[in-house]
Design a protein around this motif. Structure first.
Motif, PDB file in Angstrom:
ATOM      1  N   ALA A  56       0.853  -1.197   0.000  1.00 39.73           N
ATOM      2  CA  ALA A  56       0.000   0.000   0.000  1.00 39.73           C
ATOM      3  C   ALA A  56       0.883   1.238   0.000  1.00 39.73           C
ATOM      4  CB  ALA A  56      -0.906  -0.009   1.232  1.00 39.73           C
ATOM      5  N   ASP A  57       0.244   2.395  -0.136  1.00 42.35           N
ATOM      6  CA  ASP A  57       0.982   3.659  -0.136  1.00 42.35           C
ATOM      7  C   ASP A  57       1.328   4.135   1.271  1.00 42.35           C
ATOM      8  OD1 ASP A  57       0.953   3.795  -2.894  1.00 42.35           O
ATOM      9  OD2 ASP A  57      -0.928   4.939  -2.955  1.00 42.35           O
ATOM     10  N   SER A  58       0.745   3.507   2.283  1.00 42.99           N
ATOM     11  CA  SER A  58       1.036   3.877   3.670  1.00 42.99           C
ATOM     12  C   SER A  58       1.131   2.603   4.505  1.00 42.99           C
ATOM     13  CB  SER A  58      -0.061   4.803   4.220  1.00 42.99           C
ATOM     14  OG  SER A  58      -1.305   4.145   4.189  1.00 42.99           O
ATOM     15  N   LEU A  59       1.620   2.746   5.718  1.00 45.73           N
ATOM     16  CA  LEU A  59       1.753   1.589   6.593  1.00 45.73           C
ATOM     17  C   LEU A  59       0.388   0.982   6.880  1.00 45.73           C
ATOM     18  CD1 LEU A  59       4.355   2.944   9.157  1.00 45.73           C
ATOM     19  CD2 LEU A  59       4.708   1.079   7.532  1.00 45.73           C
ATOM     20  N   GLU A  60       0.336  -0.356   6.796  1.00 46.31           N
ATOM     21  CA  GLU A  60      -0.884  -1.069   7.151  1.00 46.31           C
ATOM     22  C   GLU A  60      -0.502  -2.342   7.883  1.00 46.31           C
ATOM     23  OE1 GLU A  60      -3.127  -2.297   3.721  1.00 46.31           O
ATOM     24  OE2 GLU A  60      -1.475  -3.436   2.890  1.00 46.31           O
ATOM     25  N   LEU A  61      -1.386  -2.791   8.766  1.00 45.57           N
ATOM     26  CA  LEU A  61      -1.139  -4.014   9.516  1.00 45.57           C
ATOM     27  C   LEU A  61      -1.140  -5.191   8.552  1.00 45.57           C
ATOM     28  CD1 LEU A  61      -0.752  -5.343  12.303  1.00 45.57           C
ATOM     29  CD2 LEU A  61      -3.239  -5.570  12.405  1.00 45.57           C
ATOM     30  N   VAL A  62      -0.012  -5.922   8.493  1.00 47.99           N
ATOM     31  CA  VAL A  62       0.099  -7.047   7.565  1.00 47.99           C
ATOM     32  C   VAL A  62       0.274  -8.386   8.284  1.00 47.99           C
ATOM     33  CG1 VAL A  62       0.955  -5.646   5.644  1.00 47.99           C
ATOM     34  CG2 VAL A  62       2.585  -6.706   7.237  1.00 47.99           C
ATOM     35  N   ALA A  63       0.711  -8.358   9.557  1.00 49.27           N
ATOM     36  CA  ALA A  63       0.943  -9.624  10.254  1.00 49.27           C
ATOM     37  C   ALA A  63       1.091  -9.380  11.756  1.00 49.27           C
ATOM     38  CB  ALA A  63       2.203 -10.297   9.720  1.00 49.27           C
ATOM     39  N   THR A  64       1.009 -10.471  12.496  1.00 45.05           N
ATOM     40  CA  THR A  64       1.349 -10.468  13.918  1.00 45.05           C
ATOM     41  C   THR A  64       2.260 -11.673  14.166  1.00 45.05           C
ATOM     42  OG1 THR A  64      -0.554 -11.818  14.551  1.00 45.05           O
ATOM     43  CG2 THR A  64      -0.845  -9.407  14.631  1.00 45.05           C
ATOM     44  N   GLU A  65       2.999 -11.590  15.259  1.00 43.68           N
ATOM     45  CA  GLU A  65       3.768 -12.739  15.695  1.00 43.68           C
ATOM     46  C   GLU A  65       3.948 -12.640  17.204  1.00 43.68           C
ATOM     47  OE1 GLU A  65       7.551 -12.923  13.718  1.00 43.68           O
ATOM     48  OE2 GLU A  65       8.470 -11.453  15.034  1.00 43.68           O
ATOM     49  N   ASP A  66       4.111 -13.776  17.835  1.00 42.22           N
ATOM     50  CA  ASP A  66       4.371 -13.819  19.269  1.00 42.22           C
ATOM     51  C   ASP A  66       5.877 -13.890  19.484  1.00 42.22           C
ATOM     52  OD1 ASP A  66       1.650 -13.847  19.757  1.00 42.22           O
ATOM     53  OD2 ASP A  66       1.556 -16.036  19.866  1.00 42.22           O
ATOM     54  N   ARG A  67       6.335 -13.210  20.539  1.00 38.81           N
ATOM     55  CA  ARG A  67       7.759 -13.256  20.878  1.00 38.81           C
ATOM     56  C   ARG A  67       7.916 -13.501  22.372  1.00 38.81           C
ATOM     57  NH1 ARG A  67      10.571  -8.202  17.600  1.00 38.81           N
ATOM     58  NH2 ARG A  67       9.913  -8.887  15.528  1.00 38.81           N
ATOM     59  N   THR A  68       8.844 -14.375  22.690  1.00 36.70           N
ATOM     60  CA  THR A  68       9.294 -14.563  24.059  1.00 36.70           C
ATOM     61  C   THR A  68      10.611 -13.797  24.153  1.00 36.70           C
ATOM     62  OG1 THR A  68       8.246 -16.729  24.126  1.00 36.70           O
ATOM     63  CG2 THR A  68       9.893 -16.257  25.820  1.00 36.70           C
ATOM     64  N   VAL A  69      10.670 -12.828  25.062  1.00 32.32           N
ATOM     65  CA  VAL A  69      11.761 -11.856  25.092  1.00 32.32           C
ATOM     66  C   VAL A  69      12.621 -12.042  26.336  1.00 32.32           C
ATOM     67  CG1 VAL A  69      12.290  -9.376  25.153  1.00 32.32           C
ATOM     68  CG2 VAL A  69      10.354 -10.204  23.801  1.00 32.32           C
ATOM     69  N   THR A  70      13.937 -11.895  26.160  1.00 30.55           N
ATOM     70  CA  THR A  70      14.896 -11.869  27.261  1.00 30.55           C
ATOM     71  C   THR A  70      15.756 -10.624  27.107  1.00 30.55           C
ATOM     72  OG1 THR A  70      14.992 -14.277  27.369  1.00 30.55           O
ATOM     73  CG2 THR A  70      16.822 -13.074  28.373  1.00 30.55           C
ATOM     74  N   MET A  71      15.938  -9.888  28.195  1.00 36.23           N
ATOM     75  CA  MET A  71      16.838  -8.741  28.212  1.00 36.23           C
ATOM     76  C   MET A  71      17.918  -8.980  29.255  1.00 36.23           C
ATOM     77  SD  MET A  71      14.845  -5.148  27.661  1.00 36.23           S
ATOM     78  CE  MET A  71      13.428  -5.269  28.726  1.00 36.23           C
ATOM     79  N   GLU A  72      19.170  -8.979  28.798  1.00 33.14           N
ATOM     80  CA  GLU A  72      20.328  -9.017  29.687  1.00 33.14           C
ATOM     81  C   GLU A  72      20.757  -7.561  29.876  1.00 33.14           C
ATOM     82  OE1 GLU A  72      21.996 -11.635  31.077  1.00 33.14           O
ATOM     83  OE2 GLU A  72      20.796 -13.211  30.146  1.00 33.14           O
ATOM     84  N   ILE A  73      20.670  -7.055  31.090  1.00 34.08           N
ATOM     85  CA  ILE A  73      20.960  -5.653  31.357  1.00 34.08           C
ATOM     86  C   ILE A  73      22.214  -5.548  32.212  1.00 34.08           C
ATOM     87  CG2 ILE A  73      20.106  -3.531  32.423  1.00 34.08           C
ATOM     88  CD1 ILE A  73      17.268  -4.463  31.758  1.00 34.08           C
ATOM     89  N   LYS A  74      23.174  -4.728  31.740  1.00 38.20           N
ATOM     90  CA  LYS A  74      24.419  -4.479  32.466  1.00 38.20           C
ATOM     91  C   LYS A  74      24.590  -2.982  32.646  1.00 38.20           C
ATOM     92  CE  LYS A  74      26.640  -8.654  31.113  1.00 38.20           C
ATOM     93  NZ  LYS A  74      27.289  -9.368  30.110  1.00 38.20           N
ATOM     94  N   GLU A  75      24.809  -2.559  33.880  1.00 38.33           N
ATOM     95  CA  GLU A  75      24.989  -1.140  34.191  1.00 38.33           C
ATOM     96  C   GLU A  75      26.331  -0.662  33.649  1.00 38.33           C
ATOM     97  OE1 GLU A  75      25.786   1.046  38.264  1.00 38.33           O
ATOM     98  OE2 GLU A  75      23.726   0.267  38.168  1.00 38.33           O
ATOM     99  N   THR A  76      26.321   0.501  32.988  1.00 36.18           N
ATOM    100  CA  THR A  76      27.565   1.109  32.508  1.00 36.18           C
ATOM    101  C   THR A  76      27.888   2.393  33.261  1.00 36.18           C
ATOM    102  OG1 THR A  76      26.374   2.224  30.717  1.00 36.18           O
ATOM    103  CG2 THR A  76      27.368   0.094  30.212  1.00 36.18           C
ATOM    104  N   SER A  77      26.875   3.030  33.836  1.00 30.46           N
ATOM    105  CA  SER A  77      27.054   4.205  34.695  1.00 30.46           C
ATOM    106  C   SER A  77      25.815   4.284  35.575  1.00 30.46           C
ATOM    107  CB  SER A  77      27.211   5.482  33.867  1.00 30.46           C
ATOM    108  OG  SER A  77      25.953   5.931  33.387  1.00 30.46           O
ATOM    109  N   ASN A  78      25.721   5.320  36.376  1.00 23.99           N
ATOM    110  CA  ASN A  78      24.536   5.479  37.227  1.00 23.99           C
ATOM    111  C   ASN A  78      23.254   5.589  36.414  1.00 23.99           C
ATOM    112  OD1 ASN A  78      25.788   5.303  39.681  1.00 23.99           O
ATOM    113  ND2 ASN A  78      26.114   7.506  39.866  1.00 23.99           N
ATOM    114  N   TYR A  79      23.362   6.081  35.179  1.00 25.21           N
ATOM    115  CA  TYR A  79      22.164   6.393  34.410  1.00 25.21           C
ATOM    116  C   TYR A  79      22.038   5.649  33.092  1.00 25.21           C
ATOM    117  CZ  TYR A  79      22.299  10.231  37.715  1.00 25.21           C
ATOM    118  OH  TYR A  79      22.343  10.963  38.865  1.00 25.21           O
ATOM    119  N   THR A  80      23.030   4.837  32.723  1.00 20.93           N
ATOM    120  CA  THR A  80      22.952   4.124  31.449  1.00 20.93           C
ATOM    121  C   THR A  80      23.244   2.639  31.651  1.00 20.93           C
ATOM    122  OG1 THR A  80      25.263   4.542  30.876  1.00 20.93           O
ATOM    123  CG2 THR A  80      23.633   6.149  30.094  1.00 20.93           C
ATOM    124  N   VAL A  81      22.671   1.839  30.766  1.00 22.75           N
ATOM    125  CA  VAL A  81      22.876   0.396  30.790  1.00 22.75           C
ATOM    126  C   VAL A  81      23.063  -0.097  29.362  1.00 22.75           C
ATOM    127  CG1 VAL A  81      21.571  -0.024  32.926  1.00 22.75           C
ATOM    128  CG2 VAL A  81      20.371  -0.055  30.741  1.00 22.75           C
TER     129      VAL A  81
END
Length: 171
Positions: A56-81
Protein backbone atom coordinates in the motif's frame (compact mmCIF):
# COMPACT_ATOMS: atom_id res chain seq x y z
CA UNK A 1 1.72 55.11 54.99
CA UNK A 2 5.34 55.68 54.11
CA UNK A 3 6.44 52.77 56.31
CA UNK A 4 3.94 50.41 54.56
CA UNK A 5 5.41 51.35 51.19
CA UNK A 6 8.93 50.83 52.55
CA UNK A 7 8.00 47.39 53.94
CA UNK A 8 6.32 46.41 50.64
CA UNK A 9 9.34 47.52 48.60
CA UNK A 10 11.70 45.69 50.96
CA UNK A 11 9.60 42.53 50.65
CA UNK A 12 9.58 42.75 46.84
CA UNK A 13 13.34 43.31 46.73
CA UNK A 14 13.90 40.32 49.05
CA UNK A 15 11.71 38.07 46.90
CA UNK A 16 13.45 39.28 43.73
CA UNK A 17 16.87 38.56 45.24
CA UNK A 18 15.76 35.10 46.31
CA UNK A 19 14.58 34.25 42.80
CA UNK A 20 17.65 35.80 41.18
CA UNK A 21 19.82 33.28 43.03
CA UNK A 22 17.78 30.32 41.79
CA UNK A 23 18.86 28.49 38.68
CA UNK A 24 16.43 26.94 36.27
CA UNK A 25 16.13 23.18 36.68
CA UNK A 26 18.01 21.78 33.70
CA UNK A 27 16.18 18.49 33.96
CA UNK A 28 18.30 15.44 33.41
CA UNK A 29 17.94 11.97 34.77
CA UNK A 30 16.74 11.16 38.25
CA UNK A 31 18.77 8.85 40.42
CA UNK A 32 17.75 5.28 39.56
CA UNK A 33 15.06 4.03 41.97
CA UNK A 34 16.77 0.62 42.24
CA UNK A 35 19.32 -1.56 40.52
CA UNK A 36 18.10 -2.84 37.17
CA UNK A 37 21.06 -5.05 36.28
CA UNK A 38 20.24 -8.69 35.58
CA UNK A 39 18.32 -11.03 33.28
CA UNK A 40 14.68 -10.12 32.62
CA UNK A 41 12.32 -12.51 30.78
CA UNK A 42 8.73 -12.61 29.65
CA UNK A 43 6.76 -15.40 31.33
CA UNK A 44 4.43 -15.69 28.32
CA UNK A 45 4.84 -14.81 24.64
CA UNK A 46 3.84 -11.25 23.74
CA UNK A 47 1.98 -10.33 20.54
CA UNK A 48 3.89 -7.98 18.24
CA UNK A 49 2.10 -6.17 15.39
CA UNK A 50 3.81 -5.70 12.04
CA UNK A 51 2.94 -2.84 9.70
CA UNK A 52 4.53 -2.35 6.28
CA UNK A 53 3.89 -0.25 3.20
CA UNK A 54 4.89 -3.15 0.93
CA UNK A 55 1.37 -3.52 -0.51
CA UNK A 56 0.00 0.00 0.00
CA UNK A 57 0.98 3.66 -0.14
CA UNK A 58 1.04 3.88 3.67
CA UNK A 59 1.75 1.59 6.59
CA UNK A 60 -0.88 -1.07 7.15
CA UNK A 61 -1.14 -4.01 9.52
CA UNK A 62 0.10 -7.05 7.57
CA UNK A 63 0.94 -9.62 10.25
CA UNK A 64 1.35 -10.47 13.92
CA UNK A 65 3.77 -12.74 15.69
CA UNK A 66 4.37 -13.82 19.27
CA UNK A 67 7.76 -13.26 20.88
CA UNK A 68 9.29 -14.56 24.06
CA UNK A 69 11.76 -11.86 25.09
CA UNK A 70 14.90 -11.87 27.26
CA UNK A 71 16.84 -8.74 28.21
CA UNK A 72 20.33 -9.02 29.69
CA UNK A 73 20.96 -5.65 31.36
CA UNK A 74 24.42 -4.48 32.47
CA UNK A 75 24.99 -1.14 34.19
CA UNK A 76 27.56 1.11 32.51
CA UNK A 77 27.05 4.20 34.69
CA UNK A 78 24.54 5.48 37.23
CA UNK A 79 22.16 6.39 34.41
CA UNK A 80 22.95 4.12 31.45
CA UNK A 81 22.88 0.40 30.79
CA UNK A 82 23.84 -1.94 27.97
CA UNK A 83 21.05 -4.27 26.89
CA UNK A 84 21.29 -7.50 24.94
CA UNK A 85 17.73 -8.17 23.83
CA UNK A 86 17.03 -11.62 22.40
CA UNK A 87 13.76 -13.23 21.42
CA UNK A 88 12.23 -16.27 19.85
CA UNK A 89 9.25 -15.81 17.59
CA UNK A 90 6.27 -18.04 16.97
CA UNK A 91 2.81 -17.93 15.41
CA UNK A 92 3.65 -15.60 12.52
CA UNK A 93 0.20 -14.81 11.12
CA UNK A 94 -0.36 -12.81 7.91
CA UNK A 95 -3.43 -10.58 8.29
CA UNK A 96 -4.37 -9.87 4.69
CA UNK A 97 -4.54 -12.36 1.83
CA UNK A 98 -4.04 -9.34 -0.49
CA UNK A 99 -0.61 -8.69 1.03
CA UNK A 100 1.19 -11.98 1.13
CA UNK A 101 4.18 -11.84 1.05
CA UNK A 102 3.99 -9.00 3.55
CA UNK A 103 7.33 -7.34 2.82
CA UNK A 104 8.32 -7.82 6.47
CA UNK A 105 12.07 -8.04 7.04
CA UNK A 106 12.44 -10.12 10.21
CA UNK A 107 14.12 -8.48 13.18
CA UNK A 108 17.51 -9.84 14.18
CA UNK A 109 18.02 -11.49 17.53
CA UNK A 110 19.99 -10.61 19.57
CA UNK A 111 19.86 -6.81 19.44
CA UNK A 112 22.54 -4.76 21.21
CA UNK A 113 20.92 -1.68 22.66
CA UNK A 114 21.44 1.16 25.11
CA UNK A 115 19.20 2.07 28.00
CA UNK A 116 18.81 5.32 29.91
CA UNK A 117 17.56 4.95 33.47
CA UNK A 118 15.78 7.75 35.33
CA UNK A 119 13.95 6.99 38.56
CA UNK A 120 11.92 3.85 37.84
CA UNK A 121 11.91 4.32 34.06
CA UNK A 122 14.06 2.63 31.42
CA UNK A 123 14.21 4.18 27.96
CA UNK A 124 15.64 1.83 25.30
CA UNK A 125 17.53 3.26 22.32
CA UNK A 126 19.28 1.75 19.32
CA UNK A 127 22.86 2.59 18.30
CA UNK A 128 21.66 5.77 16.55
CA UNK A 129 19.75 6.81 19.72
CA UNK A 130 16.38 6.12 18.12
CA UNK A 131 13.70 5.42 20.72
CA UNK A 132 12.56 1.78 20.74
CA UNK A 133 10.79 1.38 24.06
CA UNK A 134 9.84 2.94 27.36
CA UNK A 135 9.51 0.74 30.44
CA UNK A 136 8.79 1.18 34.12
CA UNK A 137 10.20 -1.20 36.68
CA UNK A 138 10.03 -2.28 40.31
CA UNK A 139 12.46 -4.55 42.13
CA UNK A 140 11.60 -7.59 40.01
CA UNK A 141 8.89 -6.58 37.49
CA UNK A 142 9.16 -4.49 34.33
CA UNK A 143 6.55 -3.45 31.79
CA UNK A 144 6.64 -1.30 28.72
CA UNK A 145 5.80 -0.60 25.14
CA UNK A 146 7.97 -1.49 22.13
CA UNK A 147 7.96 0.34 18.81
CA UNK A 148 10.51 0.08 16.02
CA UNK A 149 9.73 2.05 12.85
CA UNK A 150 12.32 2.19 10.08
CA UNK A 151 12.43 2.68 6.32
CA UNK A 152 14.68 1.46 3.54
CA UNK A 153 13.11 0.50 0.20
CA UNK A 154 9.90 0.01 2.18
CA UNK A 155 8.91 1.02 5.69
CA UNK A 156 7.98 -1.27 8.53
CA UNK A 157 6.80 -0.75 12.07
CA UNK A 158 7.00 -3.55 14.66
CA UNK A 159 5.25 -2.71 17.93
CA UNK A 160 3.34 -3.93 20.96
CA UNK A 161 0.21 -2.62 22.59
CA UNK A 162 0.80 -0.17 25.45
CA UNK A 163 2.58 -1.89 28.38
CA UNK A 164 2.06 -5.33 26.81
CA UNK A 165 5.69 -6.31 27.23
CA UNK A 166 5.98 -7.62 30.82
CA UNK A 167 9.24 -9.06 32.10
CA UNK A 168 10.31 -10.67 35.37
CA UNK A 169 13.78 -10.44 36.89
CA UNK A 170 15.31 -13.92 37.03
CA UNK A 171 16.87 -14.92 40.34
Amino acid sequence: MRSNITVTIAALVTVALLFAGCKKDEGGPLTPARKIEGTWKTALPVEFHINTDFCADSLELVATEDRTVTMEIKETSNYTVDITLSFTESNFTPISQNCNPTGYVPDVSPMYLRGDVSGAQLTILDSQYKLLGVFTFTTDLMQGTWGDLWCSAYCQDVYTETNALKLILQR
